[in-house]
Design a protein around this motif. Structure first.
Motif, PDB file in Angstrom:
ATOM      1  N   GLU A  91       0.828  -1.211   0.000  1.00  0.00           N
ATOM      2  CA  GLU A  91       0.000   0.000   0.000  1.00  0.00           C
ATOM      3  C   GLU A  91       0.866   1.267   0.000  1.00  0.00           C
ATOM      4  O   GLU A  91       0.610   2.205  -0.753  1.00  0.00           O
ATOM      5  CB  GLU A  91      -0.918  -0.026   1.229  1.00  0.00           C
ATOM      6  CG  GLU A  91      -1.862   1.153   1.331  1.00  0.00           C
ATOM      7  CD  GLU A  91      -1.365   2.192   2.317  1.00  0.00           C
ATOM      8  OE1 GLU A  91      -1.582   3.380   2.054  1.00  0.00           O
ATOM      9  OE2 GLU A  91      -0.764   1.811   3.331  1.00  0.00           O
ATOM     10  N   ARG A  95       1.045   3.932  -2.982  1.00  0.00           N
ATOM     11  CA  ARG A  95       0.438   5.228  -2.649  1.00  0.00           C
ATOM     12  C   ARG A  95       1.437   6.371  -2.702  1.00  0.00           C
ATOM     13  O   ARG A  95       1.120   7.455  -3.216  1.00  0.00           O
ATOM     14  CB  ARG A  95      -0.214   5.168  -1.262  1.00  0.00           C
ATOM     15  CG  ARG A  95      -0.934   6.434  -0.838  1.00  0.00           C
ATOM     16  CD  ARG A  95      -1.766   6.181   0.403  1.00  0.00           C
ATOM     17  NE  ARG A  95      -0.984   5.557   1.446  1.00  0.00           N
ATOM     18  CZ  ARG A  95      -0.207   6.232   2.314  1.00  0.00           C
ATOM     19  NH1 ARG A  95      -0.124   7.542   2.244  1.00  0.00           N
ATOM     20  NH2 ARG A  95       0.475   5.595   3.254  1.00  0.00           N
ATOM     21  N   CYS A 177     -10.002  -1.067   1.227  1.00  0.00           N
ATOM     22  CA  CYS A 177     -10.868   0.030   1.668  1.00  0.00           C
ATOM     23  C   CYS A 177     -10.732   0.266   3.169  1.00  0.00           C
ATOM     24  O   CYS A 177     -10.707   1.415   3.630  1.00  0.00           O
ATOM     25  CB  CYS A 177     -12.329  -0.259   1.310  1.00  0.00           C
ATOM     26  SG  CYS A 177     -12.727   0.000  -0.431  1.00  0.00           S
ATOM     27  N   THR A 181      -8.700   3.802   3.533  1.00  0.00           N
ATOM     28  CA  THR A 181      -9.645   4.864   3.913  1.00  0.00           C
ATOM     29  C   THR A 181      -9.867   4.940   5.416  1.00  0.00           C
ATOM     30  O   THR A 181     -10.288   5.980   5.935  1.00  0.00           O
ATOM     31  CB  THR A 181     -11.013   4.633   3.240  1.00  0.00           C
ATOM     32  OG1 THR A 181     -11.610   3.439   3.756  1.00  0.00           O
ATOM     33  CG2 THR A 181     -10.860   4.505   1.732  1.00  0.00           C
ATOM     34  N   TYR A 257      -7.736  -1.915  -6.444  1.00  0.00           N
ATOM     35  CA  TYR A 257      -8.270  -0.756  -5.720  1.00  0.00           C
ATOM     36  C   TYR A 257      -7.865   0.545  -6.405  1.00  0.00           C
ATOM     37  O   TYR A 257      -8.716   1.421  -6.647  1.00  0.00           O
ATOM     38  CB  TYR A 257      -7.774  -0.745  -4.280  1.00  0.00           C
ATOM     39  CG  TYR A 257      -8.171   0.514  -3.526  1.00  0.00           C
ATOM     40  CD1 TYR A 257      -9.405   0.612  -2.907  1.00  0.00           C
ATOM     41  CD2 TYR A 257      -7.319   1.614  -3.467  1.00  0.00           C
ATOM     42  CE1 TYR A 257      -9.794   1.771  -2.243  1.00  0.00           C
ATOM     43  CE2 TYR A 257      -7.685   2.773  -2.805  1.00  0.00           C
ATOM     44  CZ  TYR A 257      -8.919   2.844  -2.197  1.00  0.00           C
ATOM     45  OH  TYR A 257      -9.289   3.998  -1.546  1.00  0.00           O
ATOM     46  N   PHE A 258      -6.592   0.685  -6.715  1.00  0.00           N
ATOM     47  CA  PHE A 258      -6.128   1.909  -7.371  1.00  0.00           C
ATOM     48  C   PHE A 258      -6.731   2.034  -8.763  1.00  0.00           C
ATOM     49  O   PHE A 258      -7.037   3.146  -9.217  1.00  0.00           O
ATOM     50  CB  PHE A 258      -4.597   1.935  -7.432  1.00  0.00           C
ATOM     51  CG  PHE A 258      -3.953   2.368  -6.146  1.00  0.00           C
ATOM     52  CD1 PHE A 258      -3.716   3.704  -5.882  1.00  0.00           C
ATOM     53  CD2 PHE A 258      -3.596   1.442  -5.190  1.00  0.00           C
ATOM     54  CE1 PHE A 258      -3.133   4.119  -4.693  1.00  0.00           C
ATOM     55  CE2 PHE A 258      -3.002   1.827  -3.994  1.00  0.00           C
ATOM     56  CZ  PHE A 258      -2.774   3.170  -3.738  1.00  0.00           C
ATOM     57  N   SER A 261     -10.592   2.938  -8.184  1.00  0.00           N
ATOM     58  CA  SER A 261     -10.819   4.245  -7.562  1.00  0.00           C
ATOM     59  C   SER A 261     -10.309   5.396  -8.415  1.00  0.00           C
ATOM     60  O   SER A 261     -10.702   6.545  -8.217  1.00  0.00           O
ATOM     61  CB  SER A 261     -10.141   4.291  -6.188  1.00  0.00           C
ATOM     62  OG  SER A 261      -8.729   4.209  -6.313  1.00  0.00           O
ATOM     63  N   GLY A 262      -9.416   5.084  -9.357  1.00  0.00           N
ATOM     64  CA  GLY A 262      -8.855   6.135 -10.205  1.00  0.00           C
ATOM     65  C   GLY A 262      -7.700   6.878  -9.564  1.00  0.00           C
ATOM     66  O   GLY A 262      -7.170   7.832 -10.156  1.00  0.00           O
ATOM     67  N   GLU A 263      -7.289   6.447  -8.359  1.00  0.00           N
ATOM     68  CA  GLU A 263      -6.150   7.093  -7.709  1.00  0.00           C
ATOM     69  C   GLU A 263      -4.858   6.759  -8.443  1.00  0.00           C
ATOM     70  O   GLU A 263      -4.678   5.643  -8.948  1.00  0.00           O
ATOM     71  CB  GLU A 263      -6.049   6.657  -6.248  1.00  0.00           C
ATOM     72  CG  GLU A 263      -7.197   7.107  -5.373  1.00  0.00           C
ATOM     73  CD  GLU A 263      -6.974   6.738  -3.913  1.00  0.00           C
ATOM     74  OE1 GLU A 263      -5.804   6.700  -3.492  1.00  0.00           O
ATOM     75  OE2 GLU A 263      -7.969   6.495  -3.208  1.00  0.00           O
ATOM     76  N   GLU A 264      -3.968   7.714  -8.475  1.00  0.00           N
ATOM     77  CA  GLU A 264      -2.705   7.521  -9.186  1.00  0.00           C
ATOM     78  C   GLU A 264      -1.756   6.660  -8.379  1.00  0.00           C
ATOM     79  O   GLU A 264      -1.579   6.865  -7.182  1.00  0.00           O
ATOM     80  CB  GLU A 264      -2.059   8.883  -9.454  1.00  0.00           C
ATOM     81  CG  GLU A 264      -0.784   8.794 -10.294  1.00  0.00           C
ATOM     82  CD  GLU A 264      -0.172  10.169 -10.566  1.00  0.00           C
ATOM     83  OE1 GLU A 264       0.742  10.242 -11.394  1.00  0.00           O
ATOM     84  OE2 GLU A 264      -0.619  11.151  -9.935  1.00  0.00           O
ATOM     85  N   ARG A 265      -1.167   5.676  -9.046  1.00  0.00           N
ATOM     86  CA  ARG A 265      -0.155   4.827  -8.409  1.00  0.00           C
ATOM     87  C   ARG A 265       1.213   5.476  -8.558  1.00  0.00           C
ATOM     88  O   ARG A 265       1.692   5.693  -9.677  1.00  0.00           O
ATOM     89  CB  ARG A 265      -0.155   3.437  -9.032  1.00  0.00           C
ATOM     90  CG  ARG A 265      -1.237   2.517  -8.517  1.00  0.00           C
ATOM     91  CD  ARG A 265      -1.186   1.174  -9.198  1.00  0.00           C
ATOM     92  NE  ARG A 265       0.145   0.570  -9.139  1.00  0.00           N
ATOM     93  CZ  ARG A 265       0.476  -0.596  -9.731  1.00  0.00           C
ATOM     94  NH1 ARG A 265      -0.432  -1.231 -10.451  1.00  0.00           N
ATOM     95  NH2 ARG A 265       1.683  -1.084  -9.615  1.00  0.00           N
TER      96      ARG A 265
END
Length: 272
Positions: A91, A95, A177, A181, A257-258, A261-265
């Motif tokens: 993670e 992240r 999650c 989160t 998950y990334f 969620s569309g979060e940038e790796r």
């Protein structure tokens, strides 16, 4: 296939950092296998003998069976101790892009409860599935016979495995999650369901196809072992398979998950 490719690239690129957290779990998981029972089932199938016993089918599917349950308990204990750090490493790497063991022990405290709950629920559901699946396959062996029975049992087993993998894919994002989160058990499950909504097909294939390949490889390794009557190479092959699969699914949860969620790796180099 996107999730599968990205996950395999991640674990092989970072294998040297990841495998210390999974090697003990893969060893004790392999110790739960009853290779003699697997060989007996395989030989029966080759001889077109469909007279399977319920206990033989259950011993093939279950982790907690006579003779192997102590290894299963140790496997769970080791996993509960090491997986919080493994998941914390993955993670943090994805992240913020930091690939180091610094602060890894603090992730144990943060991830321990969520990892423990997830593993207990997952194992309980799997063992219930193993009991039901063994009973259904045994019932088919009583009703049918010969090659028709073997075909029906094979199709049923594949279908039941697909069902289990589908259920697993529905909660694939549950643990990330909780850990990313900070949501509670129910809120994180709701979050995982929302993220999963538009990616169910890809999530399912990313779980089912590797499981199918794993089973095929295990039986492929069983053939020369049964012919030569040598067990140790089979043990090593199965441990490597389980090691890769453990790392695969731990990494897959965060890759998915990334992606969902569309979060940038931050661990992935940008291509401009």
């Amino acid at each position: 296939m996107k999730y599968i490719g990205e996950t395999l690239r991640y674990i092989f690129k970072n294998f040297i950092f990841l495998f210390p957290f999974a090697i003990l779990s893969s060893y004790f998981l392999t110790m739960t296998m009853d290779t003699a029972n697997m060989q007996a089932l395989f030989e029966q199938a080759v001889e077109l003998d469909s007279d399977f016993a319920f206990i033989e089918l259950f011993r093939y599917l279950s982790l907690f069976k006579r003779g192997s349950w102590p290894f299963a308990l140790v496997c769970v204990g080791v996993s509960v101790a090491l997986f919080p750090m493994l998941l914390g490493f993955i993670e943090k790497h994805m992240r913020i892009g930091s690939r180091s063991f610094r602060g890894i022990f603090s992730r144990f405290n943060y991830n321990f409860v969520s990892t423990l709950l997830f593993l207990v629920i997952l194992i309980a559901v799997y063992e219930l599935w193993a009991l039901i699946a063994a009973g259904l396959l045994y019932a088919e062996s009583l009703i049918l016979g010969g090659i028709a029975c073997l075909v029906v049992i094979f199709v049923t087993l594949v279908g039941l495995t697909a069902l289990m993998c589908y259920l697993a894919s529905l909660v694939l994002l549950w643990l990330p999650c909780m850990q990313i989160t900070g949501y509670g058990l129910i809120d994180s499950l709701s979050c995982a369901n929302q993220l999963n909504a538009g990616h169910r097909g890809g999530m399912f294939l990313s779980v089912f196809l590797p499981c199918l390949v794993c089973v095929v490889l295990q039986f492929a390794a069983l053939v020369p072992s049964a012919v030569a009557q040598i067990e140790y190479p089979l043990f090593i092959v199965n441990e490597v398979i389980y090691l890769i699969m453990i790392l695969y699914f731990c990494a897959l949860m965060f890759v998915a998950y990334f992606g969902a969620s569309g979060e940038e790796r931050m661990d992935v180099k940008k291509k401009y």
